[in-house]
Enzyme design. Structure first.
Site, short mmCIF file in Angstrom:
data_model
loop_
_atom_site.label_atom_id
_atom_site.label_comp_id
_atom_site.label_asym_id
_atom_site.label_seq_id
_atom_site.Cartn_x
_atom_site.Cartn_y
_atom_site.Cartn_z
N SER A 158 5.27 -15.56 118.36
CA SER A 158 4.77 -14.87 117.17
C SER A 158 3.72 -13.82 117.51
CB SER A 158 4.18 -15.89 116.18
OG SER A 158 3.16 -16.64 116.80
N ASP B 26 -6.14 -17.24 110.88
CA ASP B 26 -5.73 -18.61 111.19
C ASP B 26 -6.26 -19.12 112.52
OD1 ASP B 26 -4.24 -17.12 112.94
OD2 ASP B 26 -2.28 -17.69 112.12
N HIS C 172 -3.73 -15.87 115.51
CA HIS C 172 -3.21 -14.51 115.55
C HIS C 172 -4.34 -13.50 115.39
CE1 HIS C 172 0.31 -16.96 114.26
NE2 HIS C 172 0.89 -16.22 115.19
#
Length: 798
Positions: free
Chosen positions: A94, A270, A273
């Site tokens: 991600s 979070d 990221h």
């Protein structure tokens, strides 16, 4: 007592620190710094790509500064031109997906982050034939290896750029176990040879894992600790390129994202990221790594190879080398002759005979060679600073303190060196030198601090540039009006002093004449002033004193000049046609057109005329004894002086308020040519109406004013960097000390160039008309040869 201490302090400074000793110290500093940087490049490597990918710091909150080089901010059009017909692949988790989105937004800012987050995401820009794919492989495992292996097969089209990276999923799925780390090492060991093989034909980047903000991680991610991330990164760095240590084709380790994350991860939503600004910075770094060597942006020195020497640069190098050799030979011959003829004792009288004086020809040749010898060494320094990859360069970053604090410093120094003027006339030589000096220092601070981004400062600096041109109109008009000297010698002297350094820099630094825009601007305006006054009927003060009608004739000339300026300012087509004709096009074209020249000329189109008109009115009032210029006397009667002074202060403040309230640079630039004269005239009246103020000047500012032209031109390459886009770094890691050292060397070089120009002007531009004509023919031959070599050079480039 205070006055004695003040005077004694200045004398002590001047006694222990002369200009000559300063130049010797500057030379020693240059030699030492050159040796240190050369040694550093030899042992640490000269590849700025390594620095771009691995080190740097933040300037402020969002501006990333790589170590030792400058990073270009790519626009969408530039990114497309660089990546045309290219295939880029991002493969990983991600975090790599976020980098993928940041990268494609450089190509198309309208792209939105939507779709399957845990799947492949394609992107294509059909207008430029660009393909960018994200491939979802969150772990370094057999699946990732198989995909990478497929690109190594000869029948498959290989991506031009591969960006890979993964680890956090392995930590999360296996709960941060040591077995998972051991398996990661095995898997990356199997992938590494395939990536190294691809690196021979493609650009391959392995992105190291960024640190996390552990306090913000969700419960399902608590096992992802910075300690685990460091262990995975250490394994990747150790294993990648292990089989190709001495090979040029290597997998490039993208470790700079770790440094960026350390500063910004606290702003993460979070804890895992990166915030958007950090992702954009990483994407811009990636773009610089790949595109700088293709696009060659001026302000993107990272990953750019040193440009090859052009034919003209090689010839200039040979000329300066021969000048140095010639000067050394003549010096040795003179020294040998001096020793032979020294102290010959007369046996009859017992007196010593003095050696014979050198002939003027030898002396002139020695001065000529000595000047070119010094100039050659100085030009070598210019080249090393801004063309060779020896010294470091950094981007500018503006803060209010970086501009205003140095302004306060120089103001204090200027007041400290206050002295009485030799004469008390309006705009006397000492006062105009002072005016040029403090303006030039403010402009230098403006350039190095990057203050052009702050509109109020920009508008005030525009007034300072206009004031230089005002002085051009005032000074040259006054000379021609009073002296009536329209001879070729005067014209050649002025043109030589204005253009000598710029012509040399055009040759050595491989830049067009218009690049140094201020010198072409001043040169053209000088020729316009000369033509206006020299064309029949020649009207000068002596002639006008005999008949007042000649004053109206001169005013008619000035009205014709104003009409021509007005017409050209509103007829861009006519202006461009005039300056697009050969040979004018050679001087005024930049990037293939004369738009830049049109913009620069139009920006201050009226101010030279204002300077000429002011000179005419002032000299007329002076001739009729309508002003008082005695020491300590106000310029007019007390009542008139007070009224004018009050109006001047109000006008000065009114312009500053208007400039500070500017919201749009384009709109303010449109008004600037008409209103800049308000603050200029206000300053002149404030500076000259009070008798005491007119009777003193700052010798500190005046000293800089005498070399203001050299300071303005030299800053392009030996104080700033990348053709003024960045800052030269001689001493990395110490910004303030670096500015002090580079400024000291820069000022010494500018002063020396001023002296060299003055020495050569006496030789190259003689007063004898027949000799001067021969020199002009030689100059014409020189420029013809330069044009020929330039044409050959351009043909070889194409």
């Amino acid at each position: 007592m205070a006055a004695l201490a003040y005077t004694g302090g200045k004398r002590e400074i001047n006694y222990y620190f002369s200009v000559r000793s300063a130049k010797v110290l500057a030379l020693g500093a240059v030699l030492l710094l050159t040796a240190c940087h050369a040694a550093s490049r030899r042992y640490r490597g000269a590849d700025t790509c390594e620095y771009l990918l691995s080190s740097g710091r933040f300037l402020g909150e969002k501006v990333w500064q790589p170590h030792s080089c400058m990073m270009h901010k790519y626009k969408n059009s530039e990114a497309k031109n660089c990546l045309v017909d290219k295939h880029v692949v991002f493969i990983g988790d991600s975090r790599i997906r976020q980098l993928f989105y940041a990268f494609i937004k450089l190509i198309n800012p309208q792209v939105k982050e939507e779709g399957n987050k845990h799947g492949n995401i394609p992107f294509e820009d059909k207008s430029a034939s660009i393909k960018v794919d994200f491939l979802w492989y969150p772990e370094v495992n057999g699946s990732m290896r198989q995909r990478i292996k497929s690109w190594t097969e000869s029948s498959v089209a290989k991506p031009h750029i591969i960006v890979a990276g993964a680890a956090t999923w392995s930590i999360k799925i296996h709960n941060g176990s040591n077995e998972a780390l051991a398996q990661y090492k095995i898997n990356i060991t199997s992938v590494a040879p395939l990536l190294e093989k691809l690196a021979k034909t493609s650009d391959v980047y392995w992105v190291l894992q960024d640190p996390v903000y552990e306090d913000m991680l969700s419960e399902s991610r608590k096992m992802i600790t910075n300690e685990k991330i460091d262990a995975y990164n250490e394994a990747a760095v150790r294993i990648l390129n292990s089989s190709s240590r001495n090979s040029k084709a290597k997998v490039k380790v993208f470790s700079v994202s770790k440094l960026i994350a350390q500063e910004t991860i606290m702003k993460s939503t979070d804890g895992l990221h990166l915030p958007e600004s950090s992702r954009d910075t990483n994407a811009m770094i990636l773009m610089n790594v790949y595109c700088n060597k293709i696009m060659k942006p001026i302000d993107g020195s990272c990953c750019q190879p040193q440009p090859p020497l052009t034919l003209i640069q090689k010839l200039a190098f040979c000329f300066f080398t021969l000048s140095i050799i010639g000067y050394l030979i003549i010096s040795l011959i003179h020294r040998n002759n001096y020793r032979k003829s020294k102290s010959c004792t007369d046996l009859e009288s017992g007196e010593e005979k003095k050696p014979a004086i050198s002939t003027p020809n030898v002396s002139t040749l020695e001065i000529l060679l000595h000047s070119f010898c010094k100039l050659g060494l100085i030009m070598t320094y210019f080249y090393l600073c801004d063309r060779a990859n020896l010294f470091m360069k950094e981007n500018k970053f503006y803060t209010h303190s970086s501009f205003f604090i140095p302004i306060v410093y120089i103001l204090v120094l200027g007041v400290f060196y206050t002295e009485n003027t030799k004469e008390t006339k309006v705009l006397n030589r000492e006062q105009t030198d002072e005016w040029k000096g403090w303006m030039q220092l403010v402009i230098l601070i403006y350039h190095i601090s990057g203050a052009s981004t702050f509109l109020p400062v920009y508008m005030h600096i525009r007034v300072l540039v206009a004031a230089y041109l005002f002085q051009t109109g005032y000074g040259h008009f006054s000379y021609f009006w009073i002296k009536g000297d329209f001879g070729v010698y005067r014209v050649c002297q002025v043109l030589f002093r204005l253009n000598f350094l710029v012509v040399v820099l055009c040759i050595v630094m491989d830049r067009p004449y218009q690049f140094y825009y201020f010198v072409p601007l001043v040169t053209v305006w000088f020729m316009i002033i000369y033509a206006t006054l020299a064309i029949w009927p020649q009207i000068v003060q002596k002639k006008a004193n005999g008949n007042c009608l000649w004053h109206f004739g001169l005013l008619l000339k000035l009205i014709c000049l104003l009409t021509c300026i007005y017409f050209l300012s509103y007829s861009q087509g006519a202006f461009e046609k005039i300056f697009s004709f050969w040979p004018l096009s050679m001087c005024f074209e930049l990037n293939g057109n004369v738009y830049e020249w049109w913009f620069r000329w139009k920006l201050d189109r009226y101010v030279v005329f204002h300077g000429m008109l002011f000179a005419f009115i002032y000299l007329a009032l002076q001739k009729r004894q309508m002003i008082s210029e005695g020491k300590g006397d106000p310029l007019f009667s007390n009542r008139v002086s007070n009224v004018l002074l009050f109006i001047s202060v109000l006008s000065f403040l009114a312009y500053s308020i208007w400039a500070s309230s500017c919201k749009n640079k384009t709109e303010c630039n449109e008004l600037h040519p008409s209103v800049s004269v308000v603050q200029i005239l206000a300053f002149i009246l404030i500076r000259n109406i009070p008798g005491y103020v007119r009777s003193v000047y700052s010798s500190f500012f005046a000293w800089f004013g005498k070399i203001s032209l050299e300071l303005f031109i030299c800053q392009y390459h030996i104080w700033l960097a990348a053709d003024t886009k960045g800052i030269l770094v001689l001493i990395p890691g110490y910004p303030m000390f670096n500015v002090l050292v580079s400024t000291f060397i820069f000022v010494c070089v500018a002063h020396e160039i001023s002296q060299i120009t003055n020495d050569l002007a006496q030789i190259v531009v003689p007063k004898d008309n027949s000799t001067l004509l021969k020199r002009l023919l030689c100059v014409a031959g020189f420029f013809s040869g330069l044009h020929l070599f330039s044409a050959m050079q351009d043909q070889s480039r194409h």
